[in-house]
Scaffold this motif. Structure first.
Motif, PDB file in Angstrom:
ATOM      1  N   ILE A 271      32.292 -25.425 -27.672  1.00 21.18           N
ATOM      2  CA  ILE A 271      32.979 -24.193 -27.278  1.00 21.18           C
ATOM      3  C   ILE A 271      32.311 -22.979 -27.922  1.00 21.18           C
ATOM      4  CG2 ILE A 271      35.136 -22.898 -27.561  1.00 21.18           C
ATOM      5  CD1 ILE A 271      36.597 -25.593 -27.139  1.00 21.18           C
ATOM      6  N   VAL A 272      31.963 -23.102 -29.205  1.00 18.17           N
ATOM      7  CA  VAL A 272      31.272 -22.013 -29.902  1.00 18.17           C
ATOM      8  C   VAL A 272      29.932 -21.728 -29.231  1.00 18.17           C
ATOM      9  CG1 VAL A 272      30.169 -21.309 -32.061  1.00 18.17           C
ATOM     10  CG2 VAL A 272      32.410 -22.428 -32.112  1.00 18.17           C
ATOM     11  N   ASP A 273      29.186 -22.775 -28.926  1.00 12.72           N
ATOM     12  CA  ASP A 273      27.869 -22.614 -28.305  1.00 12.72           C
ATOM     13  C   ASP A 273      27.957 -21.926 -26.942  1.00 12.72           C
ATOM     14  OD1 ASP A 273      26.768 -23.905 -30.478  1.00 12.72           O
ATOM     15  OD2 ASP A 273      26.600 -25.855 -29.491  1.00 12.72           O
ATOM     16  N   ILE A 274      29.015 -22.225 -26.197  1.00 16.51           N
ATOM     17  CA  ILE A 274      29.192 -21.617 -24.876  1.00 16.51           C
ATOM     18  C   ILE A 274      29.642 -20.161 -24.992  1.00 16.51           C
ATOM     19  CG2 ILE A 274      30.617 -21.681 -22.772  1.00 16.51           C
ATOM     20  CD1 ILE A 274      28.531 -23.860 -22.812  1.00 16.51           C
ATOM     21  N   THR A 275      30.478 -19.892 -25.982  1.00 15.48           N
ATOM     22  CA  THR A 275      31.083 -18.569 -26.141  1.00 15.48           C
ATOM     23  C   THR A 275      30.161 -17.567 -26.834  1.00 15.48           C
ATOM     24  OG1 THR A 275      33.239 -19.664 -26.341  1.00 15.48           O
ATOM     25  CG2 THR A 275      33.132 -17.359 -27.002  1.00 15.48           C
ATOM     26  N   ALA A 276      29.403 -18.029 -27.812  1.00 20.76           N
ATOM     27  CA  ALA A 276      28.620 -17.145 -28.682  1.00 20.76           C
ATOM     28  C   ALA A 276      27.652 -16.217 -27.954  1.00 20.76           C
ATOM     29  CB  ALA A 276      27.874 -17.979 -29.725  1.00 20.76           C
ATOM     30  N   PRO A 277      26.880 -16.680 -26.977  1.00 19.15           N
ATOM     31  CA  PRO A 277      25.937 -15.755 -26.331  1.00 19.15           C
ATOM     32  C   PRO A 277      26.596 -14.511 -25.751  1.00 19.15           C
ATOM     33  CG  PRO A 277      25.406 -18.021 -25.759  1.00 19.15           C
ATOM     34  CD  PRO A 277      26.730 -18.053 -26.472  1.00 19.15           C
ATOM     35  N   LYS A 278      27.767 -14.671 -25.155  1.00 19.03           N
ATOM     36  CA  LYS A 278      28.475 -13.516 -24.598  1.00 19.03           C
ATOM     37  C   LYS A 278      28.937 -12.578 -25.720  1.00 19.03           C
ATOM     38  CE  LYS A 278      32.343 -12.119 -21.657  1.00 19.03           C
ATOM     39  NZ  LYS A 278      31.541 -11.048 -21.041  1.00 19.03           N
ATOM     40  N   LEU A 279      29.488 -13.154 -26.789  1.00 23.85           N
ATOM     41  CA  LEU A 279      29.962 -12.329 -27.903  1.00 23.85           C
ATOM     42  C   LEU A 279      28.820 -11.524 -28.513  1.00 23.85           C
ATOM     43  CD1 LEU A 279      32.327 -14.889 -29.695  1.00 23.85           C
ATOM     44  CD2 LEU A 279      32.908 -13.211 -27.931  1.00 23.85           C
ATOM     45  N   ILE A 280      27.681 -12.180 -28.684  1.00 22.76           N
ATOM     46  CA  ILE A 280      26.509 -11.510 -29.259  1.00 22.76           C
ATOM     47  C   ILE A 280      26.027 -10.409 -28.325  1.00 22.76           C
ATOM     48  CG2 ILE A 280      24.081 -11.823 -29.906  1.00 22.76           C
ATOM     49  CD1 ILE A 280      24.877 -14.687 -30.826  1.00 22.76           C
ATOM     50  N   ASN A 281      25.918 -10.717 -27.057  1.00 16.11           N
ATOM     51  CA  ASN A 281      25.447  -9.739 -26.075  1.00 16.11           C
ATOM     52  C   ASN A 281      26.377  -8.534 -25.991  1.00 16.11           C
ATOM     53  OD1 ASN A 281      23.625  -9.044 -23.702  1.00 16.11           O
ATOM     54  ND2 ASN A 281      25.624  -9.066 -22.697  1.00 16.11           N
ATOM     55  N   ASP A 282      27.679  -8.762 -26.186  1.00 16.49           N
ATOM     56  CA  ASP A 282      28.657  -7.675 -26.057  1.00 16.49           C
ATOM     57  C   ASP A 282      28.837  -6.863 -27.342  1.00 16.49           C
ATOM     58  OD1 ASP A 282      29.001  -8.447 -23.472  1.00 16.49           O
ATOM     59  OD2 ASP A 282      30.914  -9.459 -23.778  1.00 16.49           O
ATOM     60  N   GLY A 283      28.272  -7.334 -28.458  1.00 11.68           N
ATOM     61  CA  GLY A 283      28.398  -6.589 -29.714  1.00 11.68           C
ATOM     62  C   GLY A 283      29.676  -6.858 -30.471  1.00 11.68           C
ATOM     63  N   LEU A 284      30.207  -8.090 -30.338  1.00  8.64           N
ATOM     64  CA  LEU A 284      31.460  -8.445 -31.020  1.00  8.64           C
ATOM     65  C   LEU A 284      31.137  -9.200 -32.306  1.00  8.64           C
ATOM     66  CD1 LEU A 284      33.499  -9.361 -27.847  1.00  8.64           C
ATOM     67  CD2 LEU A 284      33.839  -7.382 -29.332  1.00  8.64           C
ATOM     68  N   PHE A 285      31.221  -8.494 -33.407  1.00 14.38           N
ATOM     69  CA  PHE A 285      30.830  -8.966 -34.730  1.00 14.38           C
ATOM     70  C   PHE A 285      31.765 -10.027 -35.303  1.00 14.38           C
ATOM     71  CE2 PHE A 285      31.812  -7.865 -39.306  1.00 14.38           C
ATOM     72  CZ  PHE A 285      30.744  -8.560 -39.881  1.00 14.38           C
ATOM     73  N   PHE A 286      33.065  -9.777 -35.247  1.00 10.67           N
ATOM     74  CA  PHE A 286      34.052 -10.625 -35.927  1.00 10.67           C
ATOM     75  C   PHE A 286      35.106 -11.041 -34.905  1.00 10.67           C
ATOM     76  CE2 PHE A 286      37.610 -11.081 -39.151  1.00 10.67           C
ATOM     77  CZ  PHE A 286      37.039 -12.152 -39.832  1.00 10.67           C
ATOM     78  N   VAL A 287      35.187 -12.342 -34.620  1.00 14.43           N
ATOM     79  CA  VAL A 287      36.007 -12.842 -33.521  1.00 14.43           C
ATOM     80  C   VAL A 287      36.707 -14.131 -33.938  1.00 14.43           C
ATOM     81  CG1 VAL A 287      35.924 -13.774 -31.161  1.00 14.43           C
ATOM     82  CG2 VAL A 287      34.481 -11.828 -31.772  1.00 14.43           C
ATOM     83  N   GLY A 288      37.924 -14.343 -33.444  1.00  8.95           N
ATOM     84  CA  GLY A 288      38.636 -15.586 -33.687  1.00  8.95           C
ATOM     85  C   GLY A 288      38.797 -16.379 -32.408  1.00  8.95           C
ATOM     86  N   LEU A 289      38.532 -17.683 -32.480  1.00  9.01           N
ATOM     87  CA  LEU A 289      38.742 -18.576 -31.344  1.00  9.01           C
ATOM     88  C   LEU A 289      39.883 -19.516 -31.669  1.00  9.01           C
ATOM     89  CD1 LEU A 289      35.056 -19.689 -30.522  1.00  9.01           C
ATOM     90  CD2 LEU A 289      36.298 -17.673 -29.676  1.00  9.01           C
ATOM     91  N   ASP A 290      40.807 -19.699 -30.727  1.00  9.78           N
ATOM     92  CA  ASP A 290      41.906 -20.655 -30.882  1.00  9.78           C
ATOM     93  C   ASP A 290      41.639 -21.829 -29.952  1.00  9.78           C
ATOM     94  OD1 ASP A 290      43.041 -18.906 -32.664  1.00  9.78           O
ATOM     95  OD2 ASP A 290      44.459 -18.059 -31.223  1.00  9.78           O
ATOM     96  N   ILE A 291      41.553 -23.026 -30.544  1.00  7.97           N
ATOM     97  CA  ILE A 291      41.101 -24.210 -29.815  1.00  7.97           C
ATOM     98  C   ILE A 291      42.129 -25.332 -29.922  1.00  7.97           C
ATOM     99  CG2 ILE A 291      39.311 -25.997 -29.704  1.00  7.97           C
ATOM    100  CD1 ILE A 291      37.346 -23.909 -30.860  1.00  7.97           C
ATOM    101  N   VAL A 292      42.379 -25.983 -28.807  1.00  5.22           N
ATOM    102  CA  VAL A 292      43.188 -27.203 -28.774  1.00  5.22           C
ATOM    103  C   VAL A 292      42.302 -28.313 -28.211  1.00  5.22           C
ATOM    104  CG1 VAL A 292      45.175 -28.371 -27.761  1.00  5.22           C
ATOM    105  CG2 VAL A 292      45.394 -26.003 -28.525  1.00  5.22           C
TER     106      VAL A 292
END
Length: 349
Positions: A271-292
């Motif tokens: 999930i991190v690997d899939i999500t991270a590229p978008k977060l990096i590209n968008d400039g989101l430095f500090f983010v929380g993911l909630d996972i089940v």
């Protein structure tokens, strides 16, 4: 480093992640201040000033609760500064926590953050990224469906009822704009007041109907990311399980959930690997993911929390790693000037 944290209101701030970060920055010798979203001023000449509250630099502080007490005390420094004098503006207010009568406050922090960013101040998370992700539950829907539970966003009751039937008459309903588990409902086949719940939620705005994941009874896992990677300190990762209270399916700390340890699983890393590229590209430095289990159920970009809970389960609070990362960004900024955009700088390591 001159760093100002943007909060909802200084007077109502609780002892959470923002205070933990401010305490560590103060301890490390930085010039730390805080402002509420109502603390910005813009004059006719275009000068932006900020009314800030600060604990005197050098004052001995041992714990976040002491820092919070000092920040709210009569001895706290009250002053007006020019926004351009700052090195960093850290936007940490949560618009979804604003009460009725303060609708003006919901967008103010990010709106002024964009203007301060144009002055050359490093703004975290990138203010334009925050504008794009302002409704973080809608931003969540931009992620690949393979890592998310099935869901719909609508104000149409018939669509919601159809989704409920398609999902074996079990789903989670929540407002599109909300936080802290407020107005979140587990709907099953025995629900007698479904129409009333839908009416109540649609009166507030859009509704998310989300597939119910049985594993949620064991709580969820909050994973904190920095620069698109799992936050780490002393060989430990910022991963915490939020265990729901008895008879409660929501796992928010504000609703009585307790903290427990959780190891990184292959599904979480995926999930991190899939999500991270978008977060990096968008400039989101500090983010929380909630996972089940193997599904991402929520993303927190506006005011991700959890740092204040890690010490309770034998982990570091990770604040030093975050402050050191911000220091490095300022070093990059000093070396490269305006040749690197705020958005790029926000997630540089």
């Amino acid at each position: 480093m001159r760093i100002c944290f943007v909060l909802n209101k200084v007077a109502t701030e609780a002892n959470g992640t923002s205070i933990a970060l401010m305490t560590k920055a103060h301890e490390m010798g930085h010039n730390v201040s805080a402002t509420g979203v109502g603390g910005f001023n813009l004059d006719y000449a275009g000068t932006i000033t900020i009314d800030v509250t600060a604990v005197k630099k050098g004052k001995e502080i041992k714990k976040p609760e002491q820092y919070l007490e000092a920040l709210k005390s009569k001895q706290a420094l009250q002053k007006r500064i020019e926004a351009s004098s700052l090195d960093v503006l850290f936007i940490r207010n949560n618009p979804t926590e604003e009460r009725a009568g303060r609708e003006w406050a919901e967008h103010s922090g990010i709106a002024f953050g964009r203007m301060v960013q144009q002055l050359g101040v490093l703004v975290l998370n990138d203010a334009y990224a925050l504008s794009n992700a302002f409704i973080d539950k809608l931003y969540f829907e931009e992620l690949p469906k393979s890592i998310k539970p099935a869901s719909i966003i609508t104000r149409n009751k018939e669509d919601i009822l159809a989704f409920w039937k398609e999902n074996n008459k079990k789903m989670v309903l929540k407002p599109l704009e909300g936080s802290g588990g407020q107005n979140v409902y587990l709907i099953d086949e025995n629900q007698k007041n479904l129409n009333q719940i839908i009416s109540t939620l649609t009166a507030e705005g859009y509704i998310i109907a989300q597939e119910y994941l049985p594993e949620v009874k064991h709580g969820d896992v909050r994973v904190l990311l920095m620069n698109g990677k799992i936050l780490e300190q002393d060989g430990k990762q910022a991963i915490i399980r939020r265990v729901s209270g008895k008879g409660e399916f929501r796992s928010n700390f504000s609703l009585g959930a307790t903290a427990d340890n959780s190891k990184l699983t292959g599904a979480m890393q995926h999930i991190v690997d899939i999500t991270a590229p978008k977060l990096i590209n968008d400039g989101l430095f500090f983010v929380g993911l909630d996972i089940v289990k193997d599904k991402l159920i929520e993303i927190n970009v506006l005011s991700p929390g959890g740092l204040a809970k890690f010490n309770k389960i034998g982990l570091p609070d990770f604040t030093q790693t975050v402050i050191r990362a911000i220091e490095r960004k300022l070093e990059f900024k000093k070396m490269h000037g305006n040749h690197i955009s705020n958005k790029t700088l926000a997630t540089m390591q």
